[in-house]
Design a protein around this motif. Structure first.
Motif, PDB file in Angstrom:
ATOM      1  N   ILE A  93       0.798  -1.146  -0.047  1.00 10.03           N
ATOM      2  CA  ILE A  93       0.048   0.022   0.051  1.00 10.03           C
ATOM      3  C   ILE A  93       0.921   1.156   0.035  1.00 10.03           C
ATOM      4  N   VAL A  97       0.880   4.184  -2.829  1.00  8.51           N
ATOM      5  CA  VAL A  97       0.502   5.526  -2.713  1.00  8.51           C
ATOM      6  C   VAL A  97       1.409   6.693  -2.834  1.00  8.51           C
ATOM      7  N   SER A 112      -9.229   2.120   0.517  1.00  8.03           N
ATOM      8  CA  SER A 112      -8.124   1.163   0.735  1.00  8.03           C
ATOM      9  C   SER A 112      -8.902  -0.182   1.155  1.00  8.03           C
ATOM     10  N   ILE A 122      -2.169   6.279   5.077  1.00 14.60           N
ATOM     11  CA  ILE A 122      -2.253   6.530   3.812  1.00 14.60           C
ATOM     12  C   ILE A 122      -2.422   8.271   3.787  1.00 14.60           C
ATOM     13  N   VAL A 132      -9.587   9.837   2.343  1.00 19.60           N
ATOM     14  CA  VAL A 132      -9.100   8.394   2.487  1.00 19.60           C
ATOM     15  C   VAL A 132     -10.399   7.556   3.134  1.00 19.60           C
TER      16      VAL A 132
END
Length: 287
Positions: A93, A97, A112, A122, A132
């Protein structure tokens, strides 16, 4: 908590990009491509291999980019997208990102589906103004029968949550929760199908030990599970009441239920779910 189900009709979903189309990503993509789902423009997806990307060749509703042949695949996919779904493994991840951060559209929503990755991790990697949201779907989403928990990060407002809710309503029901409950959702519905499969596995083996052949045992157990689940769904009855309806006083079912209850099923499930949540918390700490 707020549970919702698929709406009969809604505004079109915004232009969407999917970074990675693995098992769960494929289920979400199938939901987005289902008849009656309206979405703005073709869905941009990225895959590792050219072979995977070629399965979308000729599709009018999907454009695929393969990172194997295009180092800019992920960045190309997210340009112009208002909704970006991160479908890569949890340990990938952060890198994903970082790669797409400056290519994201202002005001985009990043979703996510990775377990053990807090939204704050994130949010720290994306520009200001990016929302997010975490989501925890489960594998029955492949059939449009999923159960998804949706939790906003600190950057997500009600409109962003509503958009993500509508996204996952294409593959089943949605429960909007606080982020501190998302690991609990993972323990109950995210991993829940595996618990049921274990039950089916053990019941099938027990039936075989009674003398049924493998096919007979499998068919008996499968139809019992399917029928019982549909009975609970269609009647809306509490499972305890349904159990009592089948359990005649001093009968055979009562005797079997007593054996199971004496084994402490309640405490066993508590321990199993606690172990699941604990592992999610360990992943969040990078353990």
């Amino acid at each position: 908590m707020n549970e919702t189900t698929r709406p009969a009709e809604s505004d079109p979903l915004p232009r969407t990009a999917m970074i990675g189309v693995g098992s769960m990503g494929g289920a979400i993509l199938a939901g987005l491509r289902a008849p009656g789902v309206r979405i703005d423009g073709p869905i941009a997806v990225t895959t590792r291999s050219l072979a995977s990307a070629e399965q979308f060749a000729g599709a009018e509703d999907v454009v695929a980019f393969a990172s194997e042949s295009d180092p800019e695949a992920n960045r190309r996919a997210v340009r112009g997208a208002r909704l970006v779904i991160l479908g890569v493994k949890p340990w990938m991840i952060a890198d994903a990102v970082r790669e797409i951060a400056d290519a994201l559209e202002p005001g985009a929503i990043v979703v996510s589906v990775a377990a053990g990755v807090p939204s704050a991790a994130i949010e720290a990697l994306v520009p200001a103004g990016i929302s997010v949201v975490r989501a925890m779907p489960n594998t029955p989403s492949h059939l449009g029968l999923g159960a998804t928990g949706v939790a906003p990060g600190a950057s997500a407002d009600a409109a962003a949550v509503d958009t993500v809710r509508r996204l996952f309503e294409t593959v089943g029901i949605v429960l909007v929760v606080h982020e501190d409950q998302i690991n609990d959702v993972a323990a109950v519905s995210g991993s829940g199908p595996a618990y049921l499969f274990l039950y089916a596995e053990e019941m099938t083996a027990a039936a075989a030990r009674l003398g049924f052949d493998e096919d007979q045992a499998r068919r008996l157990v499968l139809q019992t599970i399917v029928g019982a689940a549909e009975l609970m769904r269609s009647t809306g009855e509490d499972p305890a009441r349904l159990r009592r309806n089948v359990t005649s006083p001093k009968g055979t079912t009562e005797r079997a239920i007593a054996v199971l209850q004496d084994a402490g099923w309640g405490a066993l499930f508590d321990r199993a779910l606690a172990a699941n949540v604990q592992r999610s918390e360990e992943l969040e700490r990078g353990e």
